[in-house]
Design a protein around this motif. Structure first.
Motif, short mmCIF file in Angstrom:
data_model
loop_
_atom_site.label_atom_id
_atom_site.label_comp_id
_atom_site.label_asym_id
_atom_site.label_seq_id
_atom_site.Cartn_x
_atom_site.Cartn_y
_atom_site.Cartn_z
N TYR A 198 0.66 15.33 6.04
CA TYR A 198 0.34 14.17 5.16
C TYR A 198 1.24 13.36 4.26
N ASP A 235 1.07 -0.95 -0.36
CA ASP A 235 -0.30 0.50 0.21
C ASP A 235 1.05 1.15 0.14
N LYS A 280 -11.29 6.92 -1.48
CA LYS A 280 -10.84 5.66 -2.39
C LYS A 280 -10.89 4.67 -1.64
N GLU A 310 -7.78 -1.81 3.43
CA GLU A 310 -7.64 -0.96 4.36
C GLU A 310 -8.16 -0.36 5.71
N TYR A 343 -8.35 18.02 -2.20
CA TYR A 343 -9.76 17.63 -2.62
C TYR A 343 -10.63 18.55 -1.85
N ASN A 346 -5.76 14.72 2.93
CA ASN A 346 -5.56 15.77 1.51
C ASN A 346 -6.32 16.93 1.04
N LEU A 368 -1.48 5.13 3.51
CA LEU A 368 -1.71 4.67 4.61
C LEU A 368 -0.85 4.24 5.94
N TYR A 413 -9.93 10.09 5.35
CA TYR A 413 -10.14 10.01 3.71
C TYR A 413 -12.05 10.43 3.43
P1 P6P Z 1 -4.55 10.35 -2.43
C1 P6P Z 1 -1.96 4.67 -1.92
O1 P6P Z 1 -1.95 4.91 -2.94
C2 P6P Z 1 -3.66 4.44 -0.90
O2 P6P Z 1 -4.66 4.33 -0.82
C3 P6P Z 1 -3.27 5.36 0.70
O3 P6P Z 1 -2.18 4.23 0.42
C4 P6P Z 1 -3.13 6.60 0.52
O4 P6P Z 1 -3.65 6.71 2.06
C5 P6P Z 1 -3.69 7.35 -0.27
O5 P6P Z 1 -3.98 6.35 -1.49
C6 P6P Z 1 -3.96 8.59 -0.80
O6 P6P Z 1 -4.45 8.53 -1.29
O7 P6P Z 1 -5.63 10.52 -3.05
O8 P6P Z 1 -3.97 11.32 -1.19
O9 P6P Z 1 -3.38 10.53 -2.83
#
Ligand code: P6P
Length: 332
Positions: free
Chosen positions: A240, A116, A273, A279, A211, A208, A244, A260
């Motif tokens: 950030y 991940d 997502k 996760e 968004y 993040n 994850l 998220y």
């Molecule tokens: P974004 C990595 O692709 C993941 O699944 C997680 O590890 C992480 O928290 C998230 O996506 C990050 O997503 O949209 O902020 O790039």
């Protein structure tokens, strides 16, 4: 600290745990070996031809990284021979991974995200392997998908391997959360963080912010609440990483909240997502074992009955104080 291995700790400190049987120990041993192999590849990524993308798109619609694919293959190869699984499910595979006829089967169901955060690999950011372990309820050779789609509260164990400045295993079998650090000189994960408890209140929020325009009004209110510095309000720092396992590990040790939320941009992804099985559920199991909370904005993550393998879910996870604050705003 006396050098205590994972298996020694499982047997010594959790001997009353029904999991401390040969089968679970075998599963964990194989998972640990797979992680050591992955850790070696991650640590040498810059020196081997395993950086970058394979050019393929996975079931999530994401670019498959070479290390992603490698990690997935290593775990499937090792665990399908373990003799203790009835099936596996990988975030990289569209369907359930059955155990080939030539290998003996067991009663455990392993769900995993092999690597991940892999989009960060080329930037040398910490990434991780996340896993959940369920028991097969019925006594059938080939479990149905319905049997495997259990609530997160049914997990018998969950954890992650973190490939960072050191390689760590953080996991729980329902008897608290324990951290082990790989000592490369002996090739063993040794107990380094016994009985991890998340601070009741934190000073970091993790989301993040890019968004923000895609969030609904309630979610905007939630995020804004962590930036409210009016009289008497706590001030928070924003951290950030975008991986994850790294963001969660910091939250678990330092406290605060990782979020998220769902976003209104993509009607195909109304729930955001992150994946429930691969996760949210394992991290929710860990954080509750450490005295924290994990919700989707309305309900406890571990109470959600999955409808499909790759179901996505909004995630608010961390210290009880901050997660309760989120629930209050969504309910107001
Ligand atoms: P974004 C990595 O692709 C993941 O699944 C997680 O590890 C992480 O928290 C998230 O996506 C990050 O997503 O949209 O902020 O790039």
């Amino acid at each position: 600290m006396r050098q205590i291995t994972v298996i020694e700790h499982l047997l010594l400190h959790q001997k009353e745990n029904p999991l401390a049987t040969g089968n679970f120990t075998r599963l964990l041993t194989e998972l640990i070996l797979a992680a050591k192999i992955i850790s070696r590849a991650v640590n040498k990524a810059g020196l081997m031809d395993v950086l970058g993308e394979t050019g393929e798109i996975n079931v999530q619609g994401e670019q498959v990284q070479k290390l992603d694919e490698f990690a997935n293959r290593v775990i499937i190869h090792r665990l399908q021979r373990s003799g203790v699984l009835c099936a596996m499910a990988s975030e990289e595979n569209a369907d359930i991974i059955e155990i080939p006829e030539k290998y003996s089967k067991g009663k455990y169901f392993l769900v995993f995200d092999p690597l991940d955060g892999s989009s960060n690999i080329d930037a040398n950011v910490s990434i991780g392997t996340i896993f959940s372990i369920y028991k097969q309820e019925k006594d059938t050779d080939y479990p149905t998908l319905g049997e495997l789609l259990q609530k997160g509260s049914q997990q018998v164990a969950a954890g992650y391997f973190l490939y960072g400045s050191s390689t760590m295993l953080v996991y729980s079998t329902g008897q608290g959360v324990h951290g082990f650090t790989l000592d490369p000189s002996v090739g063993e994960f040794l107990l380094s963080h016994p009985n991890i408890m998340i601070p009741k209140k934190g000073k970091i929020y993790s989301v993040n912010e890019g968004y923000f325009p895609f969030w609904d009004d309630k979610t905007k209110q939630v995020i804004a609440s962590f930036k409210d510095v009016s009289a008497g309000k706590s001030t928070y720092s924003l951290r950030y990483i975008g991986s994850l396992v790294a963001d969660f590990h910091r939250t678990l040790l330092y406290g605060g909240i990782f979020m998220y939320p769902k976003d209104c941009r993509d009607p195909k992804k109304p729930r955001g997502k992150l994946r429930l099985l691969y996760e949210a559920n394992p991290m929710a199991f860990l954080v509750e074992q450490a005295g924290g909370m994990a919700v989707d904005g309305e309900q406890r993550i571990l109470d959600i009955l999955p409808e499909e393998l790759h179901q996505r879910v909004p995630l608010f996870i961390g210290s009880a104080t901050e997660v309760k604050k989120v629930l209050d705003i969504y309910k107001s």
